[in-house]
Design an enzyme around this catalytic site. Sequence first.
Site, PDB file in Angstrom:
ATOM      1  N   GLU A 125       0.839  -1.354  -0.017  1.00  0.00           N
ATOM      2  CA  GLU A 125       0.133  -0.089   0.074  1.00  0.00           C
ATOM      3  C   GLU A 125       0.619   1.175  -0.024  1.00  0.00           C
ATOM      4  OE1 GLU A 125      -3.042  -2.379  -0.648  1.00  0.00           O
ATOM      5  OE2 GLU A 125      -3.417  -0.110  -0.244  1.00  0.00           O
ATOM      6  N   ARG A 167      17.312  10.552 -20.840  1.00  0.00           N
ATOM      7  CA  ARG A 167      17.758  11.056 -22.356  1.00  0.00           C
ATOM      8  C   ARG A 167      17.971  12.413 -22.757  1.00  0.00           C
ATOM      9  NH1 ARG A 167      13.447  13.100 -24.882  1.00  0.00           N
ATOM     10  NH2 ARG A 167      14.074  12.200 -27.055  1.00  0.00           N
TER      11      ARG A 167
HETATM   12  C1  LIG Z   1      -2.168  -0.514  -5.650  1.00  0.00           C
HETATM   13  N1  LIG Z   1      -1.995  -0.322  -4.520  1.00  0.00           N
HETATM   14  C2  LIG Z   1      -3.031   0.260  -3.388  1.00  0.00           C
HETATM   15  C3  LIG Z   1      -3.251   1.793  -3.837  1.00  0.00           C
HETATM   16  C4  LIG Z   1      -1.975   2.676  -3.557  1.00  0.00           C
HETATM   17  C5  LIG Z   1      -0.901   2.085  -4.587  1.00  0.00           C
HETATM   18  C6  LIG Z   1      -0.578   0.629  -4.325  1.00  0.00           C
HETATM   19  C7  LIG Z   1       0.339   0.128  -5.442  1.00  0.00           C
HETATM   20  N2  LIG Z   1       1.718   0.902  -5.258  1.00  0.00           N
HETATM   21  C8  LIG Z   1       2.600   0.681  -4.128  1.00  0.00           C
HETATM   22  C9  LIG Z   1       3.789   1.493  -4.598  1.00  0.00           C
HETATM   23  C10 LIG Z   1       3.254   2.284  -5.658  1.00  0.00           C
HETATM   24  C11 LIG Z   1       3.862   3.462  -6.214  1.00  0.00           C
HETATM   25  C12 LIG Z   1       3.252   3.822  -7.418  1.00  0.00           C
HETATM   26  C13 LIG Z   1       2.142   3.378  -7.868  1.00  0.00           C
HETATM   27  C14 LIG Z   1       1.431   3.938  -9.007  1.00  0.00           C
HETATM   28  N3  LIG Z   1       0.312   3.683  -9.608  1.00  0.00           N
HETATM   29  N4  LIG Z   1       0.017   4.532 -10.696  1.00  0.00           N
HETATM   30  C15 LIG Z   1       0.834   5.241 -10.801  1.00  0.00           C
HETATM   31  N5  LIG Z   1       0.879   6.397 -11.622  1.00  0.00           N
HETATM   32  C16 LIG Z   1       2.128   5.233  -9.927  1.00  0.00           C
HETATM   33  C17 LIG Z   1       3.168   5.901  -9.828  1.00  0.00           C
HETATM   34  N6  LIG Z   1       4.067   6.669  -9.890  1.00  0.00           N
HETATM   35  C18 LIG Z   1       1.700   2.350  -7.269  1.00  0.00           C
HETATM   36  C19 LIG Z   1       2.191   1.909  -6.152  1.00  0.00           C
END
Ligand SMILES: CN1CCCC[C@@H]1Cn1ccc2ccc(-c3n[nH]c(N)c3C#N)cc21
Length: 256
Positions: A125, A167
């Site tokens: 999370e 880049r």
């Molecule tokens: C799904 N799960 C519960 C809900 C909160 C997120 C978690 C998953 N999760 C854990 C660390 C982490 C870091 C980045 C991202 C991320 N998702 N979309 C983006 N544009 C991202 C960026 N940059 C997701 C991440």
Amino acid sequence: MRVDIISIFPEYFAPLDVSLMGKARERGILDIRLHQLRDWAHDVHRTVDDTPYGGGPGMVMKPEIWGEAIDAVVGAAAAGGEAAPEGAVAPRMIVPTPSGRPFTQEVALEYAKEPWLLFTPARYEGIDSRVMAEYGFRLRVDEVSIGDYVLAGGEAAVLVMVEAVGRLLPGVLGNAASVADDSFAPGTMENLLEGPVYTKPPTWRGHDVPEILLSGHHGKIARWRRDEALRRTAEKRPELLARLDPDSLDKHDRQL
Ligand SMILES: CN1CCCC[C@@H]1Cn1ccc2ccc(-c3n[nH]c(N)c3C#N)cc21
């Protein structure tokens, strides 16, 4: 530029060994160092997560582990244990998160000016928020998102950001001019999408290359490319046109 990445999946960054980023590393333009977060988890299972306070789904990454890892990576240089890049005492800490500020070409250009970046991609999370509070000032912590969709972790976002920033570094791209012609690049292409591109043969399966591109008339070609960029932006991303500086539009643009 030095780039440190702390992750429980350092193998995720194998793509940074190939192509443009791989060559930039071989040439010493990019110094990318990978660190396994679990190396700072001292229990037998090398645990990096625990249940969330207040309840709720999933697990949260433990602050102690991240704190020890960041101190080790940053402290080694700050403590004089090794030469910090270009005298930088501390890196900029970049935390990928869906709740972060948008990562844009402008942010990539901002990061490309930094001598040292530290990426901390999380899983589960996310990271206990006290970690960002602990390093907020000293490491200028920046929480960023690469887009409005949810990934399983931050590693893919770090790959995107390292390539977008790498880049831009002097000497990485063979033709520096191509950076200026990028979509979203500051200047004439700011807030415009790139137009279509073509190469030999001049006709392929009955599809011809636009005649203007074969004319050798550079002024007309530049005009055609800008018209195509404006047309494509209006068609695919009309909201970007609203951001255009009216002074950047010439009389011809305004007639489109
Ligand atoms: C799904 N799960 C519960 C809900 C909160 C997120 C978690 C998953 N999760 C854990 C660390 C982490 C870091 C980045 C991202 C991320 N998702 N979309 C983006 N544009 C991202 C960026 N940059 C997701 C991440």
